[in-house]
Write an enzyme that holds these catalytic residues in place. Structure first.
Site, PDB file in Angstrom:
ATOM      1  CE  LYS A 209     -14.146  13.422  -2.332  1.00 40.43           C
ATOM      2  NZ  LYS A 209     -14.321  14.835  -2.723  1.00 40.43           N
ATOM      3  N   GLY A 261     -11.109  15.467   7.502  1.00 33.70           N
ATOM      4  CA  GLY A 261     -12.310  16.248   7.239  1.00 33.70           C
ATOM      5  C   GLY A 261     -13.077  16.470   8.522  1.00 33.70           C
ATOM      6  CB  THR A 263     -16.121  15.463  14.044  1.00 38.10           C
ATOM      7  OG1 THR A 263     -14.818  15.923  14.425  1.00 38.10           O
ATOM      8  CG2 THR A 263     -16.578  14.410  15.040  1.00 38.10           C
ATOM      9  N   GLY A 266     -16.428  11.933   9.356  1.00 39.83           N
ATOM     10  CA  GLY A 266     -15.530  10.903   9.908  1.00 39.83           C
ATOM     11  C   GLY A 266     -16.307   9.830  10.656  1.00 39.83           C
ATOM     12  CD  GLU A 283      -4.714  13.275  11.465  1.00 39.94           C
ATOM     13  OE1 GLU A 283      -5.072  14.041  12.387  1.00 39.94           O
ATOM     14  OE2 GLU A 283      -3.664  12.621  11.498  1.00 39.94           O
ATOM     15  CB  CYS A 317      -8.108  20.870  11.533  1.00 33.21           C
ATOM     16  SG  CYS A 317      -6.370  20.606  11.168  1.00 33.21           S
ATOM     17  CD  GLU A 414     -13.714  22.286  12.993  1.00 29.17           C
ATOM     18  OE1 GLU A 414     -14.503  21.491  12.464  1.00 29.17           O
ATOM     19  OE2 GLU A 414     -12.479  22.154  12.926  1.00 29.17           O
TER      20      GLU A 414
END
Ligand code: NAP
Ligand code: MG
Length: 504
Positions: A209, A261, A263, A266, A283, A317, A414
């Protein structure tokens, strides 16, 4: 490429103002516009789901738009897959796994993967333009990095398909089954290649996806997979938003989840899948430090820092979003950075000279603005490149903050945009401590003329990748992945195979 020294009196409008600002910064050169041609690209007005080797409409008949973030113009309508569509895709992947792919001689599997790589090369110009249209990244990035590196991943893993037993000597290996893969919007085609190529080489089948804002190159990849004549169901590509991703990773027929994607998402997936026994690789985000010592080759370091945070709009990233400068070099370095920032070309992603393209979405632009405002409120000093931003589309001027404290949000969170936070240090130990003072651990850069210092720093930095006197260099043969909240598991290289195999 046409480069010309532009006489001031010949300039009009934006070009003239841009040149005046450049002259303030001591630069007299400008580039003529060099737009990439788009005549060779034919986008359909609507894209369906790629399931079992065919394009099929979504069961519920719902579609959503994908736009060009540089113009806000609609590019195409894309299927919105719901749980039943996910179910069909996983069932197709399971059939293909049981009946065809896992049984096929590994050498034959390798030939299919090799063919995908060749067709990507053949359609490289089209893929590069569509990547820039759909995601906003400069054409020189998609043309020179994303597309060739995506092809390189398929070539690389095609070579491993019949050599898996040599990858793990003394061990028997077997595939995992069906992989459910979810990817972000910053490297849409490349992330698809990172995920699909090793999965196929190891004998798994796939349901992938792509992100809601950048589905188009993954759908072109579906066409390429058809063209390469892969057996139906080996790769399925379903589009949709976060809900589709959640349905895919949570589907009981999925044996392995590969997620790239944020954190936050995730962690959510890890919580949702706890106890299911599914294999996972994550990741996730990053807050990399670029560490510059006073003995570094300063001009190269300036260029490395600039490309590490501003190219691709900081949508990377592993972007070097924190700059740690040894105190003695701070003033010179910041002056050179500002000079270089004034020459960055921000604007049309399809212009071959553009360095900084469009921010991927309105939501992302708002997030960047909010974090930049917090930097000003918390007392850091802001400098934004003196560039004129296009009136339409989502753009943000390259920005640096000096006088940043470790506690500032711009030093901790981030930003995922063209924003750099500058801090200082006095000793190697302080540099390590500051660089590691983050929840993330994806990457870092060290700049020094002493090889021993580079190696020593690399061994002390908690980061999956450490670049020495360079930044953001990738190769399919070298593994990539994070420490701490940047995730776990490795993609790329021999290590990337382990994520898709049972190694006994
Ligand atoms: P994101 O919001 O986490 O989305 C990533 C993908 O997950 C998208 O396809 C998204 O769909 C989907 N998704 C959203 N919610 C989900 C859920 N509950 N379950 C399953 N899937 C879900 O991240 P992003 O904003 O697109 O991407 C930027 C982030 O990716 C940054 O944090 C960046 O550092 C990270 N990144 C990491 C790496 C790495 O290798 N470590 C590489 C690239 C990017 P929608 O887009 O449709 O919402
Ligand atoms: Mg788009």
């Amino acid at each position: 490429m046409t480069i010309k020294l532009v006489e001031e009196k010949a300039l009009m409008g934006q070009d003239r103002r841009r040149a005046e600002r450049r002259l303030d910064f001591g630069h007299a050169w400008d580039y003529a516009p060099a737009p990439e041609g788009t005549d060779h690209v034919r986008l359909a007005s609507r894209y369906d789901l790629f399931i079992d080797g065919r394009f099929e409409p979504p069961g519920a008949g719902r579609y959503f738009e994908t736009i060009n973030p540089a113009t806000e113009a609609r590019l195409a309508e894309v299927a919105d897959a719901d749980e039943r569509d996910v179910d069909r895709a996983v069932a197709a992947a399971r059939r293909a796994y049981d009946q065809v792919w896992a049984r096929m001689a590994p050498l034959e599997r390798g030939k299919y993967i090799y063919r995908i790589a060749r067709v990507i090369q053949e359609r490289a110009r089209e893929l590069a333009v569509v990547e820039s249209l759909d995601g906003g990244k400069p054409i020189k990035e998609s043309r020179d990095f994303d597309v060739p590196t995506a092809a390189a991943h398929f070539f690389y893993y095609a070579g491993w398909a019949d050599k898996l037993r040599y990858a793990f000597p003394g061990h028997a290996v077997r595939p995992l089954g069906v992989a459910g893969q979810v990817i972000p919007w910053n490297f849409p085609l490349l992330m698809a290649a990172w995920k699909i190529a090793p999965a196929l080489a190891c004998g798994n089948t796939v349901v992938l996806k792509p992100a809601e804002t950048t589905p188009l190159t993954a759908l072109l990849l579906a066409e390429i997979i058809q063209e390469a004549d892969l057996p139906p169901g080996v790769v399925n590509i379903i589009t949709g938003a976060g809900k589709t991703g959640a349905a895919l990773v949570g589907h009981p027929g999925v044996d392995k989840v590969a997620f790239t994607g944020s954190t936050a998402v995730g962690k959510h997936i890890q919580r949702a899948l706890a106890g299911t026994g599914k294999r996972m690789t994550m990741e996730l985000g990053g807050k990399a430090a670029n560490i510059v010592f006073a003995d570094a080759p300063i001009d190269q370091a300036v260029e490395g820092v600039i490309s590490g945070i501003f190219f691709n709009q900081g949508h990377v990233c592993c972007a070097g979003s924190r700059l740690l400068l040894e105190e003695g070099v701070h003033d010179t370095f910041v002056r050179k950075l500002r000079d270089r920032m004034a020459t960055l070309r921000v604007g049309d992603p399809l212009d071959k000279n553009t360095d900084v393209g469009a921010i991927n979405s309105k939501m992302q632009l708002e997030k960047i603005r909010e974090l930049v405002a917090s930097g000003e409120e918390e007392g850091a000093e802001r400098f934004s490149a003196p560039c004129e931003l296009p009136e339409r589309g989502y753009f943000f001027a390259p920005t640096i903050f000096t006088g940043v404290a470790q506690s500032h949000r711009i030093a901790r969170e981030e930003i995922f945009g063209p924003v750099l936070s500058v801090l200082t240090f006095r000793t190697d130990a302080e540099a390590v401590e500051k660089a590691n003072n983050t929840f993330y651990g994806l990457s870092a850069g060290v700049w020094s003329n002493k090889g021993a210092r580079l190696f020593k720093m690399a061994s002390q930095l908690e980061a999956g990748v450490v670049w020495g006197n360079t930044y953001n260099k990738f190769d399919p043969s070298s593994p990539f992945g994070g420490y701490k909240e940047s995730g776990f598991g490795r993609e790329g290289g021999r290590q990337g195979l382990a994520a898709y195999l049972v190694v006994e």
